[in-house]
Design an enzyme around this catalytic site. Structure first.
Site, PDB file in Angstrom:
ATOM      1  NE  ARG A 101      -3.912  -2.093   0.652  1.00 23.15           N
ATOM      2  CZ  ARG A 101      -5.033  -2.236  -0.053  1.00 23.15           C
ATOM      3  NH1 ARG A 101      -5.325  -1.383  -1.012  1.00 23.15           N
ATOM      4  NH2 ARG A 101      -5.845  -3.240   0.199  1.00 23.15           N
ATOM      5  CB  ILE A 102       0.793   4.319  -1.890  1.00 21.48           C
ATOM      6  CG1 ILE A 102       1.377   3.522  -3.058  1.00 21.48           C
ATOM      7  CG2 ILE A 102       1.365   5.726  -1.847  1.00 21.48           C
ATOM      8  CD1 ILE A 102       0.850   3.926  -4.405  1.00 21.48           C
ATOM      9  CG  LEU A 103       1.941   3.819   4.150  1.00 19.05           C
ATOM     10  CD1 LEU A 103       3.029   3.338   5.098  1.00 19.05           C
ATOM     11  CD2 LEU A 103       0.565   3.701   4.817  1.00 19.05           C
ATOM     12  CG  ASN A 117       9.388  -0.172   0.631  1.00 14.76           C
ATOM     13  OD1 ASN A 117       8.764  -1.151   1.068  1.00 14.76           O
ATOM     14  ND2 ASN A 117       9.446   0.098  -0.666  1.00 14.76           N
ATOM     15  CB  THR A 118      12.866  -4.262   1.629  1.00 15.30           C
ATOM     16  OG1 THR A 118      13.691  -5.014   0.724  1.00 15.30           O
ATOM     17  CG2 THR A 118      11.681  -5.116   2.045  1.00 15.30           C
ATOM     18  CG  HIS A 119      11.082  -1.846  -4.767  1.00 14.27           C
ATOM     19  ND1 HIS A 119       9.716  -1.953  -4.912  1.00 14.27           N
ATOM     20  CD2 HIS A 119      11.594  -1.820  -6.020  1.00 14.27           C
ATOM     21  CE1 HIS A 119       9.419  -1.984  -6.200  1.00 14.27           C
ATOM     22  NE2 HIS A 119      10.541  -1.904  -6.895  1.00 14.27           N
ATOM     23  CG  ASP A 151      10.080  10.239  -1.099  1.00 17.32           C
ATOM     24  OD1 ASP A 151       9.382   9.375  -1.674  1.00 17.32           O
ATOM     25  OD2 ASP A 151      11.013  10.845  -1.671  1.00 17.32           O
ATOM     26  CG  ASP A 155       8.529   1.427  -4.934  1.00 10.54           C
ATOM     27  OD1 ASP A 155       8.415   1.171  -3.727  1.00 10.54           O
ATOM     28  OD2 ASP A 155       7.877   0.847  -5.828  1.00 10.54           O
TER      29      ASP A 155
END
Ligand code: GAR
Length: 220
Positions: A101-103, A117-119, A151, A155
């Protein structure tokens, strides 16, 4: 420690299988010098298989479901409930470990420069929810993973660490993703550990991270 008086309190957010959560739980419990502990696990789906890891470890869970296609007001209210649910455990750092989800800023401003975050790609290549599939479709020979601060752009935030993973002949999305995850399981805890020890400095887009032995610094 971020705060000298206590281990750094970590909230971990997941949506799926939670192998990165498992790696963080293992690292924080196995390493007495880690400097942090997972105090709450959050999920956007009650069915997230990774919640089992929280349950086994005796870590409290906060589940806030969000239905597909929710409008902006519903999303804002959901995000607020999630933040409040985590805040009840007073976390210093929030780790997105497969949280799909985008925060928004409303969430992020509660933990400034403290949401990671890990991507599963070498950002800025292949942002988004299907990074491994996109890398394979593009025909790249090398991909990898990125741990970064979050941010408001997807990503996008300052990069803490990256590591390359070769694409092998015959790789499928599953085989490649599994090899990337092996690296994530090492890199994500290393970055979280550095943050717990206040060994991360952020200057604009550039993050200087002391991974105890491995140094990643911005260009002069
Ligand atoms: C991880 O590979 C993580 O990088 C990715 O989801 C996987 C979760 O695995 N995250 C994203 O794609 C976010 N854009 P896990 O549930 O087994 O930890």
């Amino acid at each position: 420690m971020l705060t000298a008086t206590r281990p750094t309190r970590l909230a971990v957010l997941i949506s799926g299988g939670g192998s990165n959560l498992r790696a963080l739980l293992d690292a924080t419990t196995a390493d007495p010098g880690f400097g942090g502990e997972v105090v709450v696990v959050g999920a956007d789906r009650g069915g997230a298989a990774g919640l089992e890891h929280a349950h086994t470890a005796g870590v409290p869970e906060v589940v806030e479901e969000l239905t597909a296609g929710a409008d902006a007001a519903t999303r804002t209210a959901w995000e607020h409930r999630l933040a409040e649910g985590l805040a009840a455990y007073d976390p210093d750092v929030v780790v997105l470990a497969g949280f799909m989800r985008i925060l928004s800023g409303g969430f992020l401003e509660r933990w400034p420069d403290r949401v990671l975050n890990t991507h599963p790609s070498l950002l800025p290549a292949f942002r988004g929810a299907h990074a491994v599939r996109a890398a394979l479709a593009h025909g790249v020979k090398v991909t990898g993973c990125t741990v970064h601060l979050v941010d408001e752009e997807v990503d996008h935030g300052p990069i803490l660490a990256q590591e390359a993973v070769p694409v092998l002949p015959g790789d499928t999305e599953t085989t490649l993703h599994e090899r990337i995850k092996v690296v994530e399981h090492r890199l994500l805890p290393a970055c979280v550990r550095a943050l717990c020890h206040d060994r991360v400095r952020v200057l604009g887009r550039h993050a200087e991270v002391d991974l105890a032995g491995h140094r990643s610094a911005p260009p002069e």
